[in-house]
Write a protein that holds these residues in place. Sequence first.
Motif, PDB file in Angstrom:
ATOM      1  N   GLN A 123     161.538   7.627  31.745  1.00 37.23           N
ATOM      2  CA  GLN A 123     161.618   8.610  30.803  1.00 37.23           C
ATOM      3  C   GLN A 123     161.309  10.044  30.554  1.00 37.23           C
ATOM      4  OE1 GLN A 123     162.790   6.452  26.833  1.00 37.23           O
ATOM      5  NE2 GLN A 123     162.963   4.404  27.577  1.00 37.23           N
ATOM      6  N   VAL A 124     160.560   9.844  31.053  1.00 38.08           N
ATOM      7  CA  VAL A 124     159.093  10.594  31.143  1.00 38.08           C
ATOM      8  C   VAL A 124     160.014  11.700  32.452  1.00 38.08           C
ATOM      9  CG1 VAL A 124     156.689  11.765  31.961  1.00 38.08           C
ATOM     10  CG2 VAL A 124     157.426   9.230  30.390  1.00 38.08           C
ATOM     11  N   GLU A 125     160.348  10.756  32.923  1.00 37.79           N
ATOM     12  CA  GLU A 125     160.781  12.313  35.004  1.00 37.79           C
ATOM     13  C   GLU A 125     162.259  12.560  33.964  1.00 37.79           C
ATOM     14  OE1 GLU A 125     158.650  13.269  37.117  1.00 37.79           O
ATOM     15  OE2 GLU A 125     157.045  11.514  36.476  1.00 37.79           O
ATOM     16  N   ILE A 126     163.086  12.039  33.297  1.00 39.31           N
ATOM     17  CA  ILE A 126     164.137  12.432  32.705  1.00 39.31           C
ATOM     18  C   ILE A 126     164.197  13.303  31.661  1.00 39.31           C
ATOM     19  CG2 ILE A 126     166.301  11.988  31.763  1.00 39.31           C
ATOM     20  CD1 ILE A 126     165.913   8.925  33.344  1.00 39.31           C
ATOM     21  N   PHE A 127     163.062  13.503  31.203  1.00 39.64           N
ATOM     22  CA  PHE A 127     162.201  14.083  30.100  1.00 39.64           C
ATOM     23  C   PHE A 127     162.277  15.475  30.396  1.00 39.64           C
ATOM     24  CE2 PHE A 127     160.480  16.342  26.644  1.00 39.64           C
ATOM     25  CZ  PHE A 127     160.620  16.091  25.540  1.00 39.64           C
ATOM     26  N   LYS A 128     160.736  15.229  31.185  1.00 41.80           N
ATOM     27  CA  LYS A 128     160.603  16.572  31.674  1.00 41.80           C
ATOM     28  C   LYS A 128     161.748  17.368  32.666  1.00 41.80           C
ATOM     29  CE  LYS A 128     156.044  14.831  32.925  1.00 41.80           C
ATOM     30  NZ  LYS A 128     155.006  13.926  33.792  1.00 41.80           N
ATOM     31  N   GLN A 129     162.385  16.947  33.418  1.00 48.83           N
ATOM     32  CA  GLN A 129     163.266  17.357  34.060  1.00 48.83           C
ATOM     33  C   GLN A 129     164.195  18.116  32.940  1.00 48.83           C
ATOM     34  OE1 GLN A 129     166.171  14.641  36.337  1.00 48.83           O
ATOM     35  NE2 GLN A 129     166.720  16.540  36.753  1.00 48.83           N
ATOM     36  N   MET A 130     164.545  17.459  32.166  1.00 50.16           N
ATOM     37  CA  MET A 130     165.738  18.030  31.282  1.00 50.16           C
ATOM     38  C   MET A 130     165.497  19.389  30.214  1.00 50.16           C
ATOM     39  SD  MET A 130     168.733  16.545  31.264  1.00 50.16           S
ATOM     40  CE  MET A 130     168.078  16.356  33.622  1.00 50.16           C
ATOM     41  N   VAL A 131     163.844  18.970  29.795  1.00 51.53           N
ATOM     42  CA  VAL A 131     163.441  19.785  28.441  1.00 51.53           C
ATOM     43  C   VAL A 131     162.661  21.074  29.084  1.00 51.53           C
ATOM     44  CG1 VAL A 131     161.705  20.418  27.296  1.00 51.53           C
ATOM     45  CG2 VAL A 131     163.129  18.386  26.763  1.00 51.53           C
ATOM     46  N   PHE A 132     162.378  21.082  30.722  1.00 52.91           N
ATOM     47  CA  PHE A 132     161.057  21.865  31.393  1.00 52.91           C
ATOM     48  C   PHE A 132     161.587  22.103  32.125  1.00 52.91           C
ATOM     49  CE2 PHE A 132     157.508  18.920  29.563  1.00 52.91           C
ATOM     50  CZ  PHE A 132     157.720  19.579  28.507  1.00 52.91           C
ATOM     51  N   GLU A 133     162.291  21.842  32.843  1.00 54.46           N
ATOM     52  CA  GLU A 133     163.486  22.482  34.929  1.00 54.46           C
ATOM     53  C   GLU A 133     164.905  23.264  34.325  1.00 54.46           C
ATOM     54  OE1 GLU A 133     163.585  18.894  37.070  1.00 54.46           O
ATOM     55  OE2 GLU A 133     161.058  19.520  37.403  1.00 54.46           O
ATOM     56  N   GLU A 134     165.366  21.582  33.080  1.00 54.29           N
ATOM     57  CA  GLU A 134     166.984  23.051  33.095  1.00 54.29           C
ATOM     58  C   GLU A 134     167.539  23.215  31.575  1.00 54.29           C
ATOM     59  OE1 GLU A 134     169.919  19.294  33.954  1.00 54.29           O
ATOM     60  OE2 GLU A 134     168.397  18.314  35.875  1.00 54.29           O
ATOM     61  N   ASN A 135     165.969  22.953  31.514  1.00 56.11           N
ATOM     62  CA  ASN A 135     166.404  23.186  29.187  1.00 56.11           C
ATOM     63  C   ASN A 135     167.507  22.782  28.720  1.00 56.11           C
ATOM     64  OD1 ASN A 135     163.759  24.848  29.787  1.00 56.11           O
ATOM     65  ND2 ASN A 135     165.527  25.988  31.235  1.00 56.11           N
ATOM     66  N   ILE A 136     167.916  21.756  29.503  1.00 53.61           N
ATOM     67  CA  ILE A 136     169.072  21.624  28.087  1.00 53.61           C
ATOM     68  C   ILE A 136     169.247  20.952  26.922  1.00 53.61           C
ATOM     69  CG2 ILE A 136     168.867  18.741  28.805  1.00 53.61           C
ATOM     70  CD1 ILE A 136     171.076  18.190  29.350  1.00 53.61           C
ATOM     71  N   PHE A 137     167.602  21.491  26.462  1.00 59.07           N
ATOM     72  CA  PHE A 137     168.219  21.174  25.046  1.00 59.07           C
ATOM     73  C   PHE A 137     167.875  22.968  24.283  1.00 59.07           C
ATOM     74  CE2 PHE A 137     166.791  16.222  25.876  1.00 59.07           C
ATOM     75  CZ  PHE A 137     168.196  15.952  25.650  1.00 59.07           C
ATOM     76  N   ASP A 138     167.319  23.362  24.807  1.00 57.41           N
ATOM     77  CA  ASP A 138     167.110  24.640  24.355  1.00 57.41           C
ATOM     78  C   ASP A 138     168.433  25.995  23.759  1.00 57.41           C
ATOM     79  OD1 ASP A 138     164.717  24.903  25.819  1.00 57.41           O
ATOM     80  OD2 ASP A 138     165.427  26.580  26.822  1.00 57.41           O
ATOM     81  N   TYR A 139     169.504  25.435  23.253  1.00 54.35           N
ATOM     82  CA  TYR A 139     170.217  25.638  22.518  1.00 54.35           C
ATOM     83  C   TYR A 139     170.326  24.601  21.168  1.00 54.35           C
ATOM     84  CZ  TYR A 139     172.918  21.102  23.300  1.00 54.35           C
ATOM     85  OH  TYR A 139     173.557  20.333  23.218  1.00 54.35           O
ATOM     86  N   MET A 140     169.159  23.981  21.445  1.00 51.72           N
ATOM     87  CA  MET A 140     169.288  22.921  19.994  1.00 51.72           C
ATOM     88  C   MET A 140     168.383  23.351  19.338  1.00 51.72           C
ATOM     89  SD  MET A 140     170.387  19.054  21.646  1.00 51.72           S
ATOM     90  CE  MET A 140     170.486  18.561  19.691  1.00 51.72           C
ATOM     91  N   GLU A 141     168.274  23.060  17.941  1.00 48.46           N
ATOM     92  CA  GLU A 141     167.208  23.374  16.884  1.00 48.46           C
ATOM     93  C   GLU A 141     167.143  22.349  15.545  1.00 48.46           C
ATOM     94  OE1 GLU A 141     163.180  24.792  15.619  1.00 48.46           O
ATOM     95  OE2 GLU A 141     164.914  25.318  17.682  1.00 48.46           O
ATOM     96  N   ILE A 142     166.503  21.255  15.251  1.00 51.08           N
ATOM     97  CA  ILE A 142     166.512  19.992  14.647  1.00 51.08           C
ATOM     98  C   ILE A 142     165.559  20.317  13.264  1.00 51.08           C
ATOM     99  CG2 ILE A 142     166.818  17.723  14.872  1.00 51.08           C
ATOM    100  CD1 ILE A 142     167.647  17.516  17.338  1.00 51.08           C
ATOM    101  N   GLU A 143     165.549  20.100  12.388  1.00 54.63           N
ATOM    102  CA  GLU A 143     164.819  19.794  11.897  1.00 54.63           C
ATOM    103  C   GLU A 143     163.754  19.051  11.906  1.00 54.63           C
ATOM    104  OE1 GLU A 143     164.829  19.406   6.756  1.00 54.63           O
ATOM    105  OE2 GLU A 143     166.386  18.576   7.948  1.00 54.63           O
ATOM    106  N   SER A 144     162.588  19.348  11.630  1.00 58.14           N
ATOM    107  CA  SER A 144     161.460  18.836  12.645  1.00 58.14           C
ATOM    108  C   SER A 144     160.425  18.705  11.104  1.00 58.14           C
ATOM    109  CB  SER A 144     161.054  19.593  13.889  1.00 58.14           C
ATOM    110  OG  SER A 144     159.282  19.365  14.686  1.00 58.14           O
TER     111      SER A 144
END
Length: 150
Positions: A123-144
């Motif tokens: 999951q760490v590797e998937i997260f890093k790939q999706m967030v840092f390499e592919e920026n898949i979640f960049d379009y999202m902004e969630i209440e934090s």
Amino acid sequence: MNTIDYFKLQAKNLLRDFKTKTTVLDKTTNAFLYEYSPRYFDVEMIIAEFGIDEDNFSLMNAQHVIAKIANFDKWASLLKATPAELELAQLLYDHQNKIDLIGWEFYIADQSTNEDELDAEIQVEIFKQMVFEENIFDYMEIESYLLKHS
């Protein structure tokens, strides 16, 4: 800073934010309420979602809240987590404005095959790939819960 120390700092910062409370009179109800001047956390959101007793908030309460935000059932579980589980927890914690825990669980479930659960290291590797390499979640902004993001 190791991950446990990082989460300890987050708990201390949450407690610091709670200590900014001041008493104010709500003129519509003639009741005294608390106002906060937080630096790190959306205190009002945390109070609402975790049922916080504003009159009796301690470091232990702050640790429990931080553990819950980091996807652990309690602080002791966070302390006993594997390095990979802690790394994943910190990644999800730091990027909670991009993907929340439920969204991540659905995303991971969709990535799993044959009912096999993906362990924390994968999951760490998937997260890093999706967030840092592919920026898949960049379009999202969630209440934090966090006021500032990295």
